[in-house]
Design a protein around this motif. Structure first.
Motif, PDB file in Angstrom:
ATOM      1  N   GLU A   7       0.794  -1.231   0.000  1.00  7.71           N
ATOM      2  CA  GLU A   7       0.000   0.000   0.000  1.00  7.71           C
ATOM      3  C   GLU A   7       0.829   1.286   0.000  1.00  7.71           C
ATOM      4  O   GLU A   7       0.238   2.373   0.002  1.00  7.71           O
ATOM      5  CB  GLU A   7      -0.923   0.014   1.229  1.00  7.71           C
ATOM      6  CG  GLU A   7      -2.015  -1.040   1.219  1.00  7.71           C
ATOM      7  CD  GLU A   7      -3.040  -0.809   0.119  1.00  7.71           C
ATOM      8  OE1 GLU A   7      -3.358   0.362  -0.162  1.00  7.71           O
ATOM      9  OE2 GLU A   7      -3.525  -1.804  -0.460  1.00  7.71           O
ATOM     10  N   ASN A  13      -0.184   3.487  -2.856  1.00 13.59           N
ATOM     11  CA  ASN A  13      -1.621   3.657  -3.104  1.00 13.59           C
ATOM     12  C   ASN A  13      -2.053   5.032  -2.588  1.00 13.59           C
ATOM     13  O   ASN A  13      -2.102   5.247  -1.369  1.00 13.59           O
ATOM     14  CB  ASN A  13      -2.410   2.558  -2.405  1.00 13.59           C
ATOM     15  CG  ASN A  13      -3.903   2.605  -2.719  1.00 13.59           C
ATOM     16  OD1 ASN A  13      -4.403   3.572  -3.316  1.00 13.59           O
ATOM     17  ND2 ASN A  13      -4.626   1.577  -2.327  1.00 13.59           N
ATOM     18  N   PRO A  14      -2.377   5.984  -3.463  1.00 12.41           N
ATOM     19  CA  PRO A  14      -2.716   7.339  -3.000  1.00 12.41           C
ATOM     20  C   PRO A  14      -3.985   7.401  -2.160  1.00 12.41           C
ATOM     21  O   PRO A  14      -4.190   8.371  -1.431  1.00 12.41           O
ATOM     22  CB  PRO A  14      -2.877   8.124  -4.313  1.00 12.41           C
ATOM     23  CG  PRO A  14      -3.205   7.093  -5.342  1.00 12.41           C
ATOM     24  CD  PRO A  14      -2.466   5.853  -4.927  1.00 12.41           C
ATOM     25  N   LYS A  15      -4.821   6.376  -2.232  1.00 15.48           N
ATOM     26  CA  LYS A  15      -6.062   6.378  -1.465  1.00 15.48           C
ATOM     27  C   LYS A  15      -5.865   5.902  -0.027  1.00 15.48           C
ATOM     28  O   LYS A  15      -6.735   6.102   0.810  1.00 15.48           O
ATOM     29  CB  LYS A  15      -7.100   5.489  -2.153  1.00 15.48           C
ATOM     30  CG  LYS A  15      -7.545   5.987  -3.515  1.00 15.48           C
ATOM     31  CD  LYS A  15      -8.600   5.049  -4.093  1.00 15.48           C
ATOM     32  CE  LYS A  15      -9.075   5.530  -5.457  1.00 15.48           C
ATOM     33  NZ  LYS A  15     -10.100   4.618  -6.038  1.00 15.48           N
ATOM     34  N   THR A  16      -4.711   5.286   0.249  1.00 16.19           N
ATOM     35  CA  THR A  16      -4.477   4.772   1.598  1.00 16.19           C
ATOM     36  C   THR A  16      -3.208   5.366   2.206  1.00 16.19           C
ATOM     37  O   THR A  16      -3.253   6.375   2.896  1.00 16.19           O
ATOM     38  CB  THR A  16      -4.394   3.232   1.574  1.00 16.19           C
ATOM     39  OG1 THR A  16      -3.382   2.823   0.631  1.00 16.19           O
ATOM     40  CG2 THR A  16      -5.725   2.622   1.180  1.00 16.19           C
ATOM     41  N   THR A  46       0.213   8.863   0.390  1.00 16.10           N
ATOM     42  CA  THR A  46       0.519  10.266   0.682  1.00 16.10           C
ATOM     43  C   THR A  46       1.178  10.455   2.045  1.00 16.10           C
ATOM     44  O   THR A  46       1.441  11.590   2.446  1.00 16.10           O
ATOM     45  CB  THR A  46      -0.778  11.095   0.629  1.00 16.10           C
ATOM     46  OG1 THR A  46      -1.710  10.578   1.594  1.00 16.10           O
ATOM     47  CG2 THR A  46      -1.411  11.025  -0.759  1.00 16.10           C
ATOM     48  N   ILE A  52      -8.901   4.067   7.505  1.00 17.48           N
ATOM     49  CA  ILE A  52      -8.991   4.216   6.060  1.00 17.48           C
ATOM     50  C   ILE A  52     -10.266   3.545   5.574  1.00 17.48           C
ATOM     51  O   ILE A  52     -10.902   2.778   6.310  1.00 17.48           O
ATOM     52  CB  ILE A  52      -7.777   3.579   5.341  1.00 17.48           C
ATOM     53  CG1 ILE A  52      -7.706   2.079   5.654  1.00 17.48           C
ATOM     54  CG2 ILE A  52      -6.479   4.271   5.739  1.00 17.48           C
ATOM     55  CD1 ILE A  52      -6.653   1.336   4.880  1.00 17.48           C
ATOM     56  N   GLU A  53     -10.648   3.825   4.343  1.00 15.68           N
ATOM     57  CA  GLU A  53     -11.787   3.153   3.742  1.00 15.68           C
ATOM     58  C   GLU A  53     -11.324   1.793   3.215  1.00 15.68           C
ATOM     59  O   GLU A  53     -10.438   1.721   2.361  1.00 15.68           O
ATOM     60  CB  GLU A  53     -12.363   3.994   2.602  1.00 15.68           C
ATOM     61  CG  GLU A  53     -12.948   5.330   3.052  1.00 15.68           C
ATOM     62  CD  GLU A  53     -14.178   5.150   3.923  1.00 15.68           C
ATOM     63  OE1 GLU A  53     -14.886   4.129   3.736  1.00 15.68           O
ATOM     64  OE2 GLU A  53     -14.428   6.004   4.785  1.00 15.68           O
ATOM     65  N   ASP A  95     -10.825   1.020  -0.464  1.00 14.10           N
ATOM     66  CA  ASP A  95      -9.707   1.674  -1.134  1.00 14.10           C
ATOM     67  C   ASP A  95      -8.443   0.822  -1.140  1.00 14.10           C
ATOM     68  O   ASP A  95      -7.479   1.148  -1.838  1.00 14.10           O
ATOM     69  CB  ASP A  95      -9.397   3.021  -0.464  1.00 14.10           C
ATOM     70  CG  ASP A  95     -10.503   4.050  -0.696  1.00 14.10           C
ATOM     71  OD1 ASP A  95     -11.261   3.880  -1.670  1.00 14.10           O
ATOM     72  OD2 ASP A  95     -10.596   5.003   0.097  1.00 14.10           O
ATOM     73  N   ASN A 151      -5.862  -2.121  -2.051  1.00 15.47           N
ATOM     74  CA  ASN A 151      -5.619  -2.941  -3.232  1.00 15.47           C
ATOM     75  C   ASN A 151      -6.156  -4.348  -3.005  1.00 15.47           C
ATOM     76  O   ASN A 151      -6.287  -4.805  -1.857  1.00 15.47           O
ATOM     77  CB  ASN A 151      -4.124  -2.995  -3.544  1.00 15.47           C
ATOM     78  CG  ASN A 151      -3.576  -1.659  -4.011  1.00 15.47           C
ATOM     79  OD1 ASN A 151      -4.236  -0.938  -4.758  1.00 15.47           O
ATOM     80  ND2 ASN A 151      -2.367  -1.322  -3.571  1.00 15.47           N
TER      81      ASN A 151
END
Length: 480
Positions: A284, A287-290, A293, A318-319, A322, A324
């Motif tokens: 992860e 993974n920009p959604k988790t 960043t 986190i969601e 989202d 992987n």
């Protein structure tokens, strides 16, 4: 005079009737503690279904849908954390009190609860009541000999274990709440809300349930590492199991005296925590959604948090959708394993996977015996472990196929929610909230079987051995 004689005899007859009822209950609980536990468990679910169906239990004052009330009752008593409604906004204060009380009842374990009820009926902790409680802490108790008595809790110590269960539930939750309370005040939460939320979060952490009292969940605390660390500690203490807590409170600083069960539980739990976190970091970090960043320290911490919560905690920063697909599969594995034996966590248990690993290592080395920490593990333990895994895999497979047919949802999402239900984890891809009524029933039964099924099967398998006066001719089939 005849009237006086009848009056004199009636109390004796009444006591005799009560004694017969008590003897029958004692006989049933002693001969089949697992079935008695399931009956108690089912009764509790029905009671809490009625409680959640009360109009006063909802914010709107309207009677909750029966399917939602039933699903919530199962999730609460099974200390799972899955929900078909928004727990924070759907239930009133009374409803949240029902949730709080229900998870405390469900956390102590079905057979321990059964032994407590048996104690209330018989007014003493006799051999049968001890056997019931011992079955919850060690399903292998049904075997005879030194195997059972060398486990974390000896039969003569069961009374002390019940005291430990009650005290740890109270002391640990109060301690967690005391650590969470000032942090909530600093974050600007009003005094009474901070008090209630502190105890609510502490209960949901230690019982490994994962419900949150606020609609935005952990969003407010997703970067508060003090708050999240306290939740992790609570989940860890709940997941290692009451027998381990009982043993550690006596020999915390003397690890050489720990029983094999305690060593396997602690070592395997820590190993899974680290390996799970490492897997999430690798899968992860981009993974920009988790975690994509986040900086390196934040990524490590959030991965540890996710690894702990997928074991049985149920909280999330986190969601889940989202993640992987590879991370969802790793989470599936961690959720299926779950927590320690006789813990507030679910799954097949860490000692089960440890025994299977040791069996594989022994086979690879050509060693006829399984060994760990200078001790030999009998072969019947591995047979019980295999049975538990096959039982769990069967439940997951049947539930997944059924929900795939009902919902037509993606396999990875259905499998994740099913294993989350079986492992009493409480994390969801969002599938659970959108289930039709028949899907809610399927997932509720998965939670129930996941909470009581593996322990019941282990106890049944352990007790099913019979002595034979002969052995049939041996022949080896081709395996592998």
């Amino acid at each position: 005079m005849a009237l006086k004689g009848d009056l004199r005899r009636s109390p004796i007859a009444h006591r005799s009737s009560w004694a017969r009822i008590r003897d029958r209950v004692n006989d049933f609980t002693g001969s089949s503690p697992s079935r008695f536990a399931i009956l108690v468990f089912t009764f509790l679910i029905l009671v809490f279904t009625l409680l959640f169906s009360l109009p006063a239990a909802t914010v709107t004052g309207e009677r909750a849908d029966l399917a939602d009330a039933f699903f919530t009752a199962v999730s609460v008593i099974c200390v799972t954390g899955l929900a078909t409604v928004d727990m924070a906004s759907h239930w009133s204060l009374l409803g949240h009190v029902f949730v709080y009380v229900g998870v405390q009842i469900g956390a102590v374990g079905v057979l321990t609860l059964a032994s407590i009820l048996g104690l209330a009926i018989s007014r003493k902790l006799g051999l049968r009541a001890k056997l019931i409680a011992a079955s919850d802490s060690n399903p292998m108790r049904a075997h005879h000999g030194p195997v059972s008595e060398s486990q974390a809790v000896r039969l003569g110590e069961v009374g002390n274990l019940l005291v430990t269960v009650a005290l740890s539930l109270v002391v640990i939750e109060i301690g967690l709440a005391a650590l969470l309370f000032p942090r909530m005040l600093i974050d600007g939460i009003p005094l009474w809300d901070a008090i209630w939320n502190s105890f609510y979060y502490s209960a949901m952490a230690f019982t490994n349930t994962g419900f949150t009292p606020n609609a935005d969940g952990l969003a407010r605390f997703e970067n508060d590492y003090w708050f999240l660390s306290i939740l992790m500690i609570g989940v860890f203490l709940g997941a290692v199991g009451f027998p381990v807590i009982y043993a550690l409170q006596k020999q915390l600083l003397r690890p050489r005296l720990w029983s094999l069960h305690v060593k396997l539980t602690v070592v395997t739990t820590l190993l899974l925590l680290v390996l799970g976190a490492a897997a999430f970091i690798i899968l992860e970090f981009d993974n920009p959604k988790t975690f994509g960043t986040l900086n390196a320290p934040d990524t490590v911490f959030q991965s540890l948090f996710l690894s702990m919560m997928t074991r049985s905690g149920g909280f999330a920063t986190i969601e889940i959708p989202d993640l992987n697909g590879s991370s969802l599969l790793v989470a599936d594995m961690l959720m299926f394993i779950g927590g320690g034996s006789a813990s507030t966590g679910g799954g097949i248990k860490v000692t089960t996977i440890a025994v299977l690993f040791l069996a594989a290592v022994a086979e690879a080395k050509g060693n006829p015996d399984m060994e760990a920490f200078g001790r030999r593990i009998p072969g019947d333990v591995s047979r019980v472990a295999v049975s538990v895994v096959l039982w769990g895999a069967t439940i997951v497979a049947l539930s997944t196929v059924t929900l795939l047919h009902i919902t037509k949802a993606p396999l990875d999402h259905v499998l994740f929610d099913v294993i989350s239900a079986f492992g009493t984890v409480g994390l969801s891809t969002g599938l659970t909230a959108d289930l039709p009524e028949e899907g809610k029933v399927v997932l509720a039964m998965t939670m129930l079987l996941g909470r009581v099924g593996t322990v019941t099967l282990a106890a049944a398998v352990a007790a099913s051995q019979t002595s034979k006066l002969f052995r049939r001719p041996e022949e080896r089939p081709i395996v592998g």
